[in-house]
Design a protein around this motif. Structure first.
Motif, mmCIF file in Angstrom:
data_model
loop_
_atom_site.group_PDB
_atom_site.id
_atom_site.type_symbol
_atom_site.label_atom_id
_atom_site.label_comp_id
_atom_site.label_asym_id
_atom_site.label_seq_id
_atom_site.Cartn_x
_atom_site.Cartn_y
_atom_site.Cartn_z
ATOM 1 N N VAL A 1 0.841 -1.202 0.000
ATOM 2 C CA VAL A 1 0.000 0.000 0.000
ATOM 3 C C VAL A 1 0.877 1.253 0.000
ATOM 4 O O VAL A 1 1.756 1.395 0.854
ATOM 5 N N PRO A 2 0.673 2.182 -0.956
ATOM 6 C CA PRO A 2 1.437 3.435 -0.953
ATOM 7 C C PRO A 2 0.989 4.349 0.188
ATOM 8 O O PRO A 2 -0.035 4.109 0.827
ATOM 9 N N THR A 3 1.756 5.375 0.444
ATOM 10 C CA THR A 3 1.419 6.301 1.523
ATOM 11 C C THR A 3 1.339 7.730 0.985
ATOM 12 O O THR A 3 1.901 8.049 -0.063
ATOM 13 N N MET A 4 0.618 8.581 1.729
ATOM 14 C CA MET A 4 0.546 10.001 1.418
ATOM 15 C C MET A 4 0.623 10.766 2.736
ATOM 16 O O MET A 4 0.312 10.218 3.801
ATOM 17 N N SER A 5 1.071 12.004 2.668
ATOM 18 C CA SER A 5 1.243 12.783 3.887
ATOM 19 C C SER A 5 0.608 14.150 3.741
ATOM 20 O O SER A 5 0.387 14.640 2.628
ATOM 21 N N PHE A 6 0.291 14.752 4.887
ATOM 22 C CA PHE A 6 -0.246 16.117 4.957
ATOM 23 C C PHE A 6 0.634 16.901 5.919
ATOM 24 O O PHE A 6 1.031 16.375 6.974
ATOM 25 N N LYS A 7 0.936 18.147 5.574
ATOM 26 C CA LYS A 7 1.868 18.922 6.400
ATOM 27 C C LYS A 7 1.320 19.206 7.794
ATOM 28 O O LYS A 7 2.078 19.510 8.714
ATOM 29 N N GLU A 8 -0.016 19.082 7.954
ATOM 30 C CA GLU A 8 -0.613 19.324 9.269
ATOM 31 C C GLU A 8 -0.359 18.182 10.253
ATOM 32 O O GLU A 8 -0.550 18.359 11.460
ATOM 33 N N PHE A 9 0.051 17.006 9.742
ATOM 34 C CA PHE A 9 0.218 15.839 10.610
ATOM 35 C C PHE A 9 1.635 15.289 10.488
ATOM 36 O O PHE A 9 2.237 15.335 9.407
ATOM 37 N N ASP A 10 2.134 14.775 11.603
ATOM 38 C CA ASP A 10 3.502 14.242 11.620
ATOM 39 C C ASP A 10 3.529 12.736 11.374
ATOM 40 O O ASP A 10 4.459 12.046 11.789
ATOM 41 N N PHE A 11 2.492 12.213 10.729
ATOM 42 C CA PHE A 11 2.446 10.789 10.389
ATOM 43 C C PHE A 11 1.877 10.648 8.985
ATOM 44 O O PHE A 11 1.216 11.557 8.466
ATOM 45 N N ASP A 12 2.154 9.508 8.362
ATOM 46 C CA ASP A 12 1.670 9.243 7.002
ATOM 47 C C ASP A 12 0.360 8.477 7.038
ATOM 48 O O ASP A 12 0.046 7.775 7.995
ATOM 49 N N PHE A 13 -0.397 8.615 5.951
ATOM 50 C CA PHE A 13 -1.616 7.839 5.747
ATOM 51 C C PHE A 13 -1.355 6.819 4.637
ATOM 52 O O PHE A 13 -0.801 7.169 3.588
ATOM 53 N N SER A 14 -1.757 5.582 4.865
ATOM 54 C CA SER A 14 -1.801 4.627 3.759
ATOM 55 C C SER A 14 -3.027 4.962 2.933
ATOM 56 O O SER A 14 -4.055 5.358 3.485
ATOM 57 N N PHE A 15 -2.916 4.831 1.612
ATOM 58 C CA PHE A 15 -4.122 5.186 0.849
ATOM 59 C C PHE A 15 -4.465 4.115 -0.187
ATOM 60 O O PHE A 15 -3.600 3.446 -0.752
ATOM 61 N N PHE A 16 -5.770 3.944 -0.362
ATOM 62 C CA PHE A 16 -6.338 3.007 -1.325
ATOM 63 C C PHE A 16 -7.135 3.818 -2.341
ATOM 64 O O PHE A 16 -7.846 4.757 -1.970
ATOM 65 N N GLU A 17 -7.026 3.441 -3.610
ATOM 66 C CA GLU A 17 -7.907 4.016 -4.627
ATOM 67 C C GLU A 17 -8.959 2.970 -4.956
ATOM 68 O O GLU A 17 -8.633 1.844 -5.347
ATOM 69 N N ILE A 18 -10.235 3.335 -4.764
ATOM 70 C CA ILE A 18 -11.326 2.362 -4.866
ATOM 71 C C ILE A 18 -12.468 2.945 -5.685
ATOM 72 O O ILE A 18 -12.527 4.151 -5.932
ATOM 73 N N ASP A 19 -13.401 2.068 -6.100
ATOM 74 C CA ASP A 19 -14.599 2.544 -6.784
ATOM 75 C C ASP A 19 -15.764 2.548 -5.801
ATOM 76 O O ASP A 19 -15.616 2.221 -4.618
ATOM 77 N N GLU A 20 -16.958 2.905 -6.293
ATOM 78 C CA GLU A 20 -18.113 3.072 -5.412
ATOM 79 C C GLU A 20 -18.636 1.760 -4.829
ATOM 80 O O GLU A 20 -19.380 1.765 -3.837
ATOM 81 N N ASP A 21 -18.251 0.609 -5.398
ATOM 82 C CA ASP A 21 -18.751 -0.685 -4.922
ATOM 83 C C ASP A 21 -17.739 -1.431 -4.045
ATOM 84 O O ASP A 21 -18.003 -2.554 -3.618
ATOM 85 N N TYR A 22 -16.588 -0.815 -3.800
ATOM 86 C CA TYR A 22 -15.499 -1.508 -3.103
ATOM 87 C C TYR A 22 -15.875 -1.884 -1.669
ATOM 88 O O TYR A 22 -15.680 -3.023 -1.233
ATOM 89 N N VAL A 23 -16.417 -0.931 -0.915
ATOM 90 C CA VAL A 23 -16.746 -1.163 0.496
ATOM 91 C C VAL A 23 -17.752 -2.299 0.637
ATOM 92 O O VAL A 23 -17.606 -3.198 1.474
ATOM 93 N N GLN A 24 -18.793 -2.296 -0.215
ATOM 94 C CA GLN A 24 -19.811 -3.351 -0.160
ATOM 95 C C GLN A 24 -19.221 -4.709 -0.560
ATOM 96 O O GLN A 24 -19.462 -5.716 0.102
ATOM 97 N N THR A 25 -18.446 -4.723 -1.642
ATOM 98 C CA THR A 25 -17.890 -5.986 -2.138
ATOM 99 C C THR A 25 -16.926 -6.609 -1.144
ATOM 100 O O THR A 25 -16.926 -7.833 -0.940
ATOM 101 N N MET A 26 -16.122 -5.779 -0.493
ATOM 102 C CA MET A 26 -15.143 -6.286 0.467
ATOM 103 C C MET A 26 -15.767 -6.593 1.823
ATOM 104 O O MET A 26 -15.089 -7.140 2.707
ATOM 105 N N GLY A 27 -17.034 -6.270 1.999
ATOM 106 C CA GLY A 27 -17.695 -6.572 3.271
ATOM 107 C C GLY A 27 -17.213 -5.710 4.418
ATOM 108 O O GLY A 27 -17.249 -6.124 5.581
#
Length: 780
Positions: free
Chosen positions: A497-523
């Motif tokens: 999983v790649p990461t992204m950061s925001f200057k307001e926070f001193d930690f990174d976020f892992s990020f996922f790129e998903i479509d509108e059905d991802y949450v339902q399909t993955m349960g």
């Protein structure tokens, strides 16, 4: 004289069939198990040791610290190049190593090409990695950018000959010329390939790389000059890295010795064959336990039988036998037992090595019978064990007093200290291994069965889907009975999983790129807000986050909805919060996650959720349609559950091996306890005869004979419990999500050990009780 010794040895073997069988079986199982573990560990410890300059070869690892621990990655950017490290003193050679599966056309008539394990390297690669050439040499094989090196096995597979120099190999619109043929890389190599080509040709479009783009397959290796301080090079690398890479804030570069790559489970990379160093230590201890138990068993059983042979030894001494001759007799008998055990152990090894290779899913290249040197080492080791096993019984025989033998039939064989210590050791091994095995199994069951935060079952993943025109295939698949939902794109939780950061926070976020059905399909569970919708106007500025991310930025699952994440041009609106889920191994803590709408052309896979009731027939229909979809590049599919299980494959393999050898160690310990119990009962037969004549009943005799065993058990438990608590708690601490140390387990192991001891002692004590006292006391 030697012939007489051998004849007497075989005569004693026939006369004492039960104890001889226990001796030989116990020793053969112990030796066989020890050899198997030894060969396995030898293979593990040999990884990357064949490089002549191994002590100076290092891999670059990026280390980033956050509230969620330390993240280590060996993946590098193409910007990390020869030019980048030019100003750093102490570096003799440098090469990027891109491990890939490239599709080559080895024959012009081939239409589809052959996917081939390929290393894409810089020219310095051959200056520090050891490659043995059949044809060509390190100075000439890379004479042009389109040079190709090919392995012996690949040459034979594709051309049926090793005479392949000068042949042309196609790669899409390019072509390569085979300029070198090398012997297959050793199985104990972390870097494996059948083809080696140059970066400057195959990765030409990437050579001027951006620092922010990491290539998951790409690793950087360097050869340091002798006497160069590793810390100095690391400091200079980190300094330049932070200066050149604006995305490198909070990171540092470290150099990892190539000898440590095989054991670097905490480093994210493309090395597929890894082993936890803890398991190497565990199996080394298990091997020593089993071997020591086998040797102690032999000694205890031999001493037990020596009681029966006291008069024989006395007669020999009266007849003029010297201590030297008695020592020879005992050594010959020990050699006979051990050599028979060794032959049986070699048969056991040859039968079980293929099972071990199937379990670890790799060819270990081990065959004792096919390796004369290894076989000779085994024979020499067996002879050493024979001498070791015969030492104590031989010592006792030379100390035997003839007068004592004919007076009470015992001599000095009544000494109990060593035998008592052996008994305690056997019980300690028994208790410790039961606790270790059960605890490890409980932890693995917990990791497999604890809620992952998504539904991994009945998810069929279709790979290499066309990037464009995905609506029609998706709609057609949804018409198939048994297909519940489909996500037409997005990373799977176990992907890198790649990461992204925001200057307001001193930690990174892992990020996922998903479509509108991802949450339902993955349960997954949507705790607040909503997911993405096709009609969202500015979807690129909308995000979902997980619970951990909500808490880290100062909100809960409800209040986070509608808030902004970031500022200015990097601001995103939070429209929903998803419950936490494990997107890496449970050895790692769950990190903050940001979900963004998928970019067109980003993902080439469909995630299909199937109805569990008829999944087999549904799968068949889905794959029939999948195979006729136009523009699918190399149809490939898998069930996601298999990928999740693969995350813990190494632990599962090691636990299976641990269970197997625990059973073996328990069996060997049982044989030893049986022999020790027999020895203890035999030396007290006359006492039991007298007690029985005086009216002692069955329970009284049982109680008398079991008292010493109870004391041994208590002493063994006092030793075993601290060992178990320290050892297993240390192992469990390597998991971010773990079970508590089960206290009841220790009591259960003690109960099992108590039952085993009671059974072994009772077998002999009941037999002793049934003997007629007249037979025991007639010599008096």
């Amino acid at each position: 004289m030697l012939r007489n010794y051998i004849k007497v040895a075989f005569r004693n073997l026939r006369r004492n069939k039960l104890y001889a069988s226990l001796n030989i079986i116990g020793l053969s199982i112990g030796l066989g198990s020890f050899f198997i573990i030894y060969l396995f560990l030898q293979n593990e410890l040999a990884y990357d040791q064949f490089h002549e300059k191994k002590d100076r070869i290092y891999r670059v690892v990026a280390i980033a610290e956050s509230d969620f621990g330390v993240e280590k990655q060996a993946s590098m950017s193409h910007a990390f190049s020869q030019k980048f490290i030019e100003g750093i003193p102490g570096i003799e050679a440098f090469s990027k190593v891109d491990r890939n599966s490239a599709v080559f056309n080895f024959h012009e008539v081939t239409e589809n090409g052959t996917p081939t394990e390929t290393l894409i390297v810089d020219r310095d690669f051959l200056n520090f990695f050891t490659i043995h050439f059949m044809y060509g040499n390190t100075k000439s094989v890379f004479k042009s950018p389109n040079s190709m090196l090919i392995s012996e096995s690949m040459a034979l597979k594709q051309y049926g000959t090793t005479d392949v120099l000068g042949k042309t190999v196609g790669y899409y619109k390019d072509s390569y010329i085979i300029t070198g043929l090398f012997h297959d890389l050793p199985k104990s190599s972390s870097i494996k390939a059948d083809v080696i080509v140059l970066n400057e040709k195959m990765n030409a479009r990437h050579e001027v790389g951006a620092w922010g783009v990491r290539m998951n397959n790409l690793q950087a290796y360097m050869l340091l000059n002798e006497n160069t301080e590793v810390a100095d090079v690391e400091n200079k690398l980190t300094e330049l890295y932070l200066e050149k890479n604006k995305y490198g804030k909070g990171s540092e570069l470290s150099l990892q010795s190539i000898s440590d790559v095989h054991y670097s489970l905490d480093v994210k990379d493309e090395v597929k064959e890894k082993t936890d160093r803890q398991y190497v230590s565990i199996f080394a201890f298990v091997a020593i336990f089993i071997l020591a138990s086998s040797i102690f068993n032999y000694i205890s059983l031999s001493v037990s039988q020596s009681i029966e042979r006291a008069k024989e030894i006395g007669v020999r001494k009266v007849a003029g036998a010297s201590s030297r001759e008695l020592r020879k007799q005992f050594i010959i008998e020990s050699l006979l037992h051990v050599l028979i055990s060794f032959v049986l152990s070699m048969i056991l090894v040859e039968l079980l090595i293929p099972q071990l290779e199937a379990l670890v899913e790799r060819d270990l290249g081990i065959s004792v019978l096919a390796q004369p040197i290894l076989l000779l080492q085994g024979i020499m080791f067996a002879l050493f064990i024979a001498l070791l096993c015969s030492f104590y019984p031989t010592y006792l025989s030379t100390k035997l007093k003839v007068v004592q033998v004919f007076k009470n039939g015992k001599g000095v064989f009544s000494s109990q200290r060593l035998i008592g210590a052996i008994g305690i050791f056997q019980i300690v091994v028994f208790v410790v291994l039961i606790c270790v095995s059960v605890t490890a199994n409980r932890q693995m069951r917990f990791m497999r069965n604890e809620n992952l935060g998504f539904d991994k079952d009945q998810l069929l993943v279709l790979e290499h889907m066309p990037y464009q025109n995905r609506v029609e295939p998706k709609n057609e698949l949804l018409k198939i009975p048994g297909v519940k939902s489909i996500s037409s794109g997005g990373q799977l939780p176990n992907d890198v999983v790649p990461t992204m950061s925001f200057k307001e926070f001193d930690f990174d976020f892992s990020f996922f790129e998903i479509d509108e059905d991802y949450v339902q399909t993955m349960g997954m569970t949507l705790l607040g807000g909503r997911t993405f919708l096709p009609e969202d106007a500015d979807s690129a500025r909308l995000v979902l986050i997980n619970t951990t991310a909500a808490h880290k930025i100062g909100y809960d699952e409800i209040t986070a909805v509608g808030k902004m994440l970031g500022s200015g041009s990097s601001a995103y609106k939070i429209i929903g919060v998803v419950s936490d889920f494990h997107f890496a191994s449970k050895k790692e803590l769950i990190a903050p996650v940001v979900f963004r709408p998928i970019t067109i052309g980003f993902s080439g896979q469909f995630i299909v959720k199937l109805d569990g009731a008829n999944w087999a027939s549904t799968t068949k229909e889905v794959l029939e349609y999948y195979n006729i979809i136009p523009d699918v590049y190399r149809p490939s599919y898998f069930f996601f559950e298999d990928r999740i299980d693969a995350q813990y494959r190494q632990e599962n393999v090691m636990i299976t091996m641990l269970n197997t050898f625990t059973v073996i160690a328990a069996l060997v310990a049982f044989i030893g306890l049986f022999g020790i119990a027999g020895y203890s009962v035999k030396r007290r037969l006359k006492e039991m005869g007298i007690r029985k004549v005086l009216g002692a009943g069955f329970m009284s005799i049982q109680k008398t004979l079991n008292v010493s065993s109870v004391w041994k058990l208590l002493i063994a438990v006092a030793i075993a419990v601290p060992v178990v608590v320290y050892w297993m708690d240390n192992w469990l601490s390597s998991f971010a999500y773990r079970i508590e140390m089960p206290v009841f387990l220790i009591f259960g192991a003690i109960a099992v050990a108590s039952i085993v001891i009671f059974i072994t002692v009772s077998i002999h004590s009941i037999k002793a009780y049934l003997i007629n006292p007249v037979e025991i006391l007639k010599d008096e």
